[in-house]
Design an enzyme around this catalytic site. Structure first.
Site, PDB file in Angstrom:
ATOM      1  N   CYS A 305      33.793  91.485  35.136  1.00 52.80           N
ATOM      2  CA  CYS A 305      32.764  92.505  34.899  1.00 52.80           C
ATOM      3  C   CYS A 305      31.411  91.835  35.058  1.00 52.80           C
ATOM      4  CB  CYS A 305      32.935  93.158  33.526  1.00 52.80           C
ATOM      5  SG  CYS A 305      32.787  92.012  32.136  1.00 52.80           S
ATOM      6  N   THR A 306      30.341  92.488  34.661  1.00 52.23           N
ATOM      7  CA  THR A 306      28.993  91.974  34.915  1.00 52.23           C
ATOM      8  C   THR A 306      28.718  90.647  34.211  1.00 52.23           C
ATOM      9  OG1 THR A 306      28.206  94.247  35.102  1.00 52.23           O
ATOM     10  CG2 THR A 306      26.542  92.533  34.840  1.00 52.23           C
TER      11      THR A 306
END
Length: 439
Positions: A305-306
């Site tokens: 994810c980020t």
């Protein structure tokens, strides 16, 4: 003022009378009948709403009044208890001296906290927080003193934040976080990018149940059950091995590279050969997993994810299903991976939740304009008021007036009559399944 309070009082009592009346009528419904709707009261059977309503209004006024009074008194008691609890909480927060956790800035010219090059910080830390309200109060005071903007979520399970300010201000913030007795973060825990306070409209600090909103109670599914962390170098080797096998579907491969972000994030940037769920919110992720368990059965799953925080809860949820062979997550998320491998297997832009919308480390454009389909990956907010959807519209199309996220919004932008409301749903939301099923 007195007349306003009296009006509100009567409005509340009127509302509770309607509520009590409806509850009383519902209690008289005969659920034993297979067909039709009937109500039984006072040894009579009623076959339509108007008849039972007239009977109750005429014969049971006193019972309705008692129900209404009891309900209203319970509400007043709850309001009183909540008010007392809030006052106690405020007194408790005020009794804690948070000044020791706020750096001294008297020796720094005030201008350096306002002007000059800036940064945006992204971080999270899972740990037990005894009193989130105290931490929340400290964060507000700290950010305001350093003139930082952004968002900070505090919960009993930890803290999650992204803030922007000058280089001097963000450095002071990092030092304060690293020296705090509850968190004691390392500088490596912060992901940085060029930006500043202008990247956020304001400062929002609050106490929540989860520091990342997945919609699953942390007491039921703890971050401590998360999958193993892989350093960017280790993750890179795993993706390299997957890519070397050639282009295969997730169902054909023994490894699944899973993007835990939302569709509009993965649309403009993603890892090569990833599985990117077509979901609009992270809170939809658990349902997505439940409906696609066969995709992960007996597989090695590599999640990203980020910044890493969504993978902590997402991997814990996937592990709880007991279908995977192994579950791993990218430590530090895409942010840390791009610091080490700017030209690695992640191509395109990295979506960020601020007014920049994206940052980049390579020149690849993997998405296109919504209207002419030419390569384009710069998001803008839909021009229709209250829509809030993001749209990819290239400069040429925008000059031609194509600034809506869908035909419905585009027609509104051209002046068609329409009553707008906040968070209005358009074709972009109504036509998209809440939980898509991958096959």
């Amino acid at each position: 003022m007195k007349s306003t309070r009296t009006y509100r009082h009567y409005r509340r009592r009127f509302f509770f009378r309607l509520q009590s009346f409806a509850a009383f009528v519902a209690s008289k419904r005969d659920s034993s009948r297979q067909e039709g709707t009937f109500w039984c009261c006072c040894s009579q059977t009623f076959m339509d709403h108007s008849a039972i309503h007239k009977h109750v209004a005429r014969m049971h006024h006193s019972e309705i009044q008692q129900l209404m009074t009891a309900t209203y008194e319970r509400l007043l008691k709850r309001i009183e208890e909540d008010s007392e609890g809030q006052q106690l909480m405020e007194l408790k927060v005020q009794s804690v001296d948070i000044s020791a956790w706020i750096p001294e800035t008297g020796h720094i010219p005030e201008q350096q906290l306002h002007l000059g090059p800036g940064k945006v910080l992204l971080y999270y830390h899972y740990c037990h927080v005894e009193d989130p309200n105290v931490i929340c109060s400290w964060q507000k005071a700290l950010c305001e003193k350093l003139h930082l903007t952004g968002k900070v979520r505090v919960a009993t399970e930890g803290i999650n934040g992204t803030v922007g300010g000058t280089d001097v201000a963000t450095q002071l913030y990092i030092e304060a976080m690293c020296s705090h007795p509850v968190f004691r973060l390392d500088k490596e825990d912060f992901k940085t990018s060029d930006g500043g306070a202008k990247c956020f409209p304001d400062l929002r600090v609050g106490v929540y149940k989860e520091i990342v909103p997945m919609g699953v109670d942390p007491a039921v599914l703890s971050y401590q059950l998360a999958g193993a962390h892989l350093e960017p170098e280790e993750f890179h080797k795993e993706v390299e091995a997957l890519v070397a096998k050639g282009s295969v579907t997730p169902s054909e491969s023994d490894t699944v590279l899973l993007d835990c972000r939302n569709f509009y994030e993965s649309k403009i940037g993603q890892f090569t050969q990833c599985l990117a769920p077509n979901i609009r919110k992270f809170s939809y992720f658990p349902d997505y997993v439940d409906q696609n368990l066969d995709l992960f059965r007996d597989k090695k799953v590599l999640m990203y994810c980020t910044g890493g925080i969504r993978c902590e809860r997402a991997s814990a949820y996937l592990i709880s299903k007991e279908v995977c062979k192994d579950v791993y997550q990218l430590k530090g998320g895409i942010h840390k991976y791009l610091e080490r491998f700017p030209d690695g297997f992640y191509r395109g832009k990295l979506f960020v939740f601020d007014e920049r919308f994206s940052i980049s480390s390579n020149d690849d454009v993997i998405s296109g304009c919504r209207y002419c389909h030419c390569p384009w990956d710069q998001y803008e907010v839909c021009s229709t008021r209250f829509c809030c959807q993001l749209v990819l519209s290239c400069p040429s199309c925008r000059q031609e007036g194509h600034t809506g996220c869908c035909p419905t919004c585009q027609s509104k932008g051209r002046g068609s009559e329409h009553t707008l409301s906040r968070r209005e749903e358009c074709e972009c939301t109504s036509g998209r399944p809440r939980i898509p099923q991958d096959v």
